[in-house]
Design a protein around this motif. Structure first.
Motif, mmCIF file in Angstrom:
data_model
loop_
_atom_site.group_PDB
_atom_site.id
_atom_site.type_symbol
_atom_site.label_atom_id
_atom_site.label_comp_id
_atom_site.label_asym_id
_atom_site.label_seq_id
_atom_site.Cartn_x
_atom_site.Cartn_y
_atom_site.Cartn_z
ATOM 1 N N THR A 161 -5.622 9.195 -1.171
ATOM 2 C CA THR A 161 -5.299 10.210 -2.181
ATOM 3 C C THR A 161 -6.131 11.478 -1.998
ATOM 4 N N LYS A 185 2.074 6.903 -4.696
ATOM 5 C CA LYS A 185 2.726 6.534 -3.442
ATOM 6 C C LYS A 185 3.789 7.567 -3.056
ATOM 7 N N ASN A 228 0.491 -0.463 -10.511
ATOM 8 C CA ASN A 228 0.969 0.920 -10.610
ATOM 9 C C ASN A 228 -0.070 1.744 -11.356
ATOM 10 N N ASP A 260 0.808 -1.223 0.000
ATOM 11 C CA ASP A 260 0.000 0.000 0.000
ATOM 12 C C ASP A 260 0.837 1.267 0.000
ATOM 13 N N PHE A 261 2.118 1.172 0.413
ATOM 14 C CA PHE A 261 2.908 2.406 0.460
ATOM 15 C C PHE A 261 4.268 2.309 -0.243
ATOM 16 N N LYS A 300 5.798 4.696 -8.657
ATOM 17 C CA LYS A 300 4.374 4.923 -8.403
ATOM 18 C C LYS A 300 4.183 6.335 -7.842
ATOM 19 N N TRP A 337 3.867 9.747 0.414
ATOM 20 C CA TRP A 337 5.000 9.881 1.328
ATOM 21 C C TRP A 337 5.356 11.333 1.592
ATOM 22 N N PRO A 362 6.759 2.638 -2.974
ATOM 23 C CA PRO A 362 6.552 3.485 -4.160
ATOM 24 C C PRO A 362 7.196 2.993 -5.456
#
Length: 283
Positions: free
Chosen positions: A156, A92, A75, A66-67, A89, A96, A69
């Motif tokens: 998001t 992601k 993707n 889930d995190f 990604k 962050w 990147p």
């Protein structure tokens, strides 16, 4: 062996309370009032923070996809359609950056005033009051939100401004033990219109840089020099916290799909009152 049994208990308490919004630091302070580890005060000050790394690793394991990147699988927003950048990604990466923005307030205060805050507020009175105040906050907010629809229902949807405001709530927990880092950020997120599930997920992800940073700070101040006994106790505590955290996170994510946070609010209030009563009349 007695110290190992004690540290296993500390690991269990850490693993349960780190993710439930009931304050891991507060419970660790209260546990220390009744069960003392036979270690130096310097080691214990470091231990009660670094043990949380075990709990954080549980988040890394459970939510890696889930995190993280990088990678082509799932993707949804690649930086480029071809070449090496197609493995990046962007959704992601942006997440962050939002997490780092939310970390800024607590990071600044923690670096500048860590020892002063610990000396002033790491006591049962502060813990009990914070437990009660934020317990009441949970009940009020959940009653206010009953029947209403959340404005932010995906990670998001969280804006940089919302992330920073959640970070301000996290700052409250950084100052006052017993508030609960997860509790403060969830309360803040709910007030800002974030759904329970998204609030919990963002709180989990936010814990990663915060706890790694806090642990690194404590380890550096401690000096990175351990006796064999200290190293064993720290490692066992982290492993127990990791295993228990895996179970607790899975429970919590299932629980909040059907229930609100009021039960944790009532728990905090009752515990806070019992703590005050105990130390006023017995302790």
């Amino acid at each position: 062996m007695i110290e190992i049994l004690k540290v296993i208990l500390f690991g269990i308490v850490e693993g349960i309370t780190e993710w439930l919004p009931i304050s891991s630091t507060g419970h660790m302070i209260l546990l220390d009032e009744f069960i003392k580890l036979d270690v130096s005060s310097e080691f214990y000050s470091m231990f009660q923070v670094v043990i949380q790394l075990g709990a954080i690793l549980a988040v890394v394991v459970l939510f890696w996809n889930d995190f993280f990147p990088f990678g082509r699988k799932n993707n949804k927003q690649p930086m480029s359609t071809t070449g090496i950048l197609s493995y990046v990604k962007m959704d992601k990466i942006i997440l962050w950056f939002k997490i780092l923005v939310a970390c800024v307030p607590a990071a600044i205060i923690g670096i500048l005033f860590d020892e002063q805050l610990e000396a002033l507020f790491y006591n049962y009175q502060t813990v009990a009051i914070a437990l009660i105040v934020f317990g009441i906050a949970f009940i009020i907010i959940e009653n206010r939100n009953k029947g209403s629809y959340s404005k932010i229902n995906t990670l998001t949807d969280i804006t940089f401004n919302t992330a920073f405001l959640i970070g301000i709530f996290q700052l409250i927990a950084a100052i006052f033990p017993g508030t609960s880092r997860s509790g403060a950020t969830i309360v803040g997120a709910l007030l800002l219109g974030v759904s329970r599930i998204v609030a919990a997920e963002f709180t989990f992800f936010l814990a990663i840089p915060v706890m790694f940073g806090a642990s690194l700070l404590k380890l550096v101040k401690f000096g990175l020099v351990f006796t064999a006994q200290e190293a064993i106790l720290l490692i066992i505590g982290m492993i127990v916290a990791f295993v228990v955290s895996i179970l607790v996170i899975q429970f919590l994510m299932g629980y909040i799909k059907k229930h609100d946070f009021k039960v944790f609010g009532w728990y905090r209030i009752v515990l806070g009152i019992l703590v005050l009563a105990y130390f006023m009349f017995i302790g």
